[in-house]
Design a protein around this motif. Structure first.
Motif, mmCIF file in Angstrom:
data_model
loop_
_atom_site.group_PDB
_atom_site.id
_atom_site.type_symbol
_atom_site.label_atom_id
_atom_site.label_comp_id
_atom_site.label_asym_id
_atom_site.label_seq_id
_atom_site.Cartn_x
_atom_site.Cartn_y
_atom_site.Cartn_z
ATOM 1 N N PRO A 88 0.828 -1.214 0.000
ATOM 2 C CA PRO A 88 0.000 0.000 0.000
ATOM 3 C C PRO A 88 0.860 1.260 0.000
ATOM 4 O O PRO A 88 2.034 1.232 0.390
ATOM 5 C CB PRO A 88 -0.803 -0.122 1.297
ATOM 6 C CG PRO A 88 0.026 -0.995 2.184
ATOM 7 C CD PRO A 88 0.716 -1.964 1.272
ATOM 8 N N LEU A 89 0.272 2.368 -0.420
ATOM 9 C CA LEU A 89 0.950 3.654 -0.363
ATOM 10 C C LEU A 89 1.264 4.013 1.089
ATOM 11 O O LEU A 89 0.458 3.757 1.995
ATOM 12 C CB LEU A 89 0.078 4.754 -0.952
ATOM 13 C CG LEU A 89 -0.034 4.861 -2.472
ATOM 14 C CD1 LEU A 89 -1.086 5.907 -2.835
ATOM 15 C CD2 LEU A 89 1.313 5.218 -3.084
ATOM 16 N N SER A 90 2.429 4.613 1.293
ATOM 17 C CA SER A 90 2.799 5.111 2.609
ATOM 18 C C SER A 90 2.959 6.628 2.508
ATOM 19 O O SER A 90 4.015 7.130 2.122
ATOM 20 C CB SER A 90 4.107 4.462 3.079
ATOM 21 O OG SER A 90 4.524 5.002 4.320
ATOM 22 N N VAL A 91 1.880 7.341 2.809
ATOM 23 C CA VAL A 91 1.881 8.806 2.718
ATOM 24 C C VAL A 91 2.314 9.385 4.064
ATOM 25 O O VAL A 91 1.666 9.161 5.090
ATOM 26 C CB VAL A 91 0.491 9.336 2.314
ATOM 27 C CG1 VAL A 91 0.492 10.865 2.277
ATOM 28 C CG2 VAL A 91 0.081 8.765 0.960
ATOM 29 N N LEU A 92 3.402 10.130 4.044
ATOM 30 C CA LEU A 92 3.958 10.702 5.266
ATOM 31 C C LEU A 92 3.328 12.043 5.618
ATOM 32 O O LEU A 92 3.246 12.411 6.784
ATOM 33 C CB LEU A 92 5.470 10.885 5.112
ATOM 34 C CG LEU A 92 6.278 9.639 4.753
ATOM 35 C CD1 LEU A 92 7.730 10.017 4.476
ATOM 36 C CD2 LEU A 92 6.200 8.603 5.859
ATOM 37 N N ARG B 226 0.395 5.065 -9.073
ATOM 38 C CA ARG B 226 -0.322 4.604 -7.876
ATOM 39 C C ARG B 226 -0.827 5.792 -7.058
ATOM 40 O O ARG B 226 -1.928 5.767 -6.513
ATOM 41 C CB ARG B 226 0.596 3.727 -7.020
ATOM 42 C CG ARG B 226 0.981 2.404 -7.663
ATOM 43 C CD ARG B 226 1.788 1.546 -6.699
ATOM 44 N NE ARG B 226 2.229 0.302 -7.320
ATOM 45 C CZ ARG B 226 2.832 -0.684 -6.659
ATOM 46 N NH1 ARG B 226 3.058 -0.566 -5.340
ATOM 47 N NH2 ARG B 226 3.214 -1.790 -7.286
ATOM 48 N N LEU B 227 0.002 6.821 -6.973
ATOM 49 C CA LEU B 227 -0.379 7.998 -6.201
ATOM 50 C C LEU B 227 -1.562 8.720 -6.847
ATOM 51 O O LEU B 227 -2.505 9.144 -6.166
ATOM 52 C CB LEU B 227 0.822 8.935 -6.085
ATOM 53 C CG LEU B 227 0.765 10.048 -5.033
ATOM 54 C CD1 LEU B 227 0.549 9.462 -3.649
ATOM 55 C CD2 LEU B 227 2.047 10.874 -5.073
ATOM 56 N N MET B 228 -1.543 8.823 -8.182
ATOM 57 C CA MET B 228 -2.626 9.520 -8.888
ATOM 58 C C MET B 228 -3.952 8.771 -8.812
ATOM 59 O O MET B 228 -5.011 9.371 -8.997
ATOM 60 C CB MET B 228 -2.213 9.759 -10.343
ATOM 61 C CG MET B 228 -1.135 10.816 -10.506
ATOM 62 S SD MET B 228 -0.715 11.118 -12.244
ATOM 63 C CE MET B 228 -2.236 11.905 -12.808
#
Length: 229
Positions: free
Chosen positions: A25-29, A61-63
């Motif tokens: 999964p994305l790891s958004v800081l 993936r982010l978009m």
């Protein structure tokens, strides 16, 4: 001597690049109206590759979750750690200048092969493309671009050293080639390491911190992702 390749103990053959991006999964800081800060996993391209089968990447993936994400800089596919993305064209231009004018400061953590004798040092070796062996880079005193890296030991074992690396410039493969030039290739480096130094499940290089000015406030902000190794 005007032109020098990296040391002879580097492998002569570069392995074929087999792209198998991690299913994580994305790891958004951090996120706000202007920026997104993400901890990129090792093995995932920052942007789409040119060849077929290399479209899965961090920006795509982010978009999927943040339609307005815009690329500002990149990390090598095999490198993990902190990356920043803009959410407006104005923020993208501002952050681009932070990197271009070298106001953005980055530190990396790496595990390198062998025990480094000194506690810290500075590498000042110009780098250029090794065209017959691309994407390999090399020390090139004749036509290479200036490249400087500060390094500091933060741990040692019987066979390796853990270092914190602070690039003062942003050349392709800079940290990998500079460490190799010191005789201490980064462990798991499939391009520059050889023998036992190459035997790892990933490149042991991680972008630990990124410090720059926020595009909205102009305030100096810092983001950190601890290394997973």
């Amino acid at each position: 001597m005007t032109r020098r390749k990296v040391p002879d103990h580097a492998p002569s053959l570069i392995p074929d690049f087999s792209y198998d991006p991690p299913d994580v999964p994305l790891s958004v800081l951090h996120e706000d109206a202007q920026i997104l800060v993400v901890d990129k996993p090792a093995g995932l391209l920052s942007v789409p590759g040119k060849l077929e089968g290399r479209q899965d990447c961090l920006i795509s993936r982010l978009m999927a979750e943040y339609w307005d994400a815009l690329v500002v800089h990149r990390l090598d596919c095999d490198t993990s750690g902190v990356m920043i993305f803009a959410r407006t064209k104005q923020a993208q231009a501002f952050l681009g200048q932070e990197f271009e004018k070298r106001r953005a400061k980055k530190t990396y953590v790496a595990r390198v092969w062998g025990v480094m004798a000194e506690e810290r040092g500075h590498v000042d070796l110009p780098l250029g493309s090794d065209w017959p062996n691309r994407p390999r880079q090399m020390v090139d005193h004749e036509s290479g671009r200036p490249a400087q890296t500060d390094w500091e030991v933060i741990g040692r074992s019987e066979t390796e050293t853990r270092v914190r690396l602070s690039p003062l410039t942003g050349r392709s493969h800079q940290l990998r080639v500079h460490m190799l030039a010191l005789g201490h290739p980064i462990i798991g480096d499939q391009i520059y390491a050889s023998g036992a130094a190459r035997a790892a499940d990933r490149l042991m290089l991680h972008s630990e911190t990124l410090r720059l000015h926020h595009p909205a406030s102009g305030e100096l902000v810092s983001f950190t992702a601890p290394p997973p190794f």
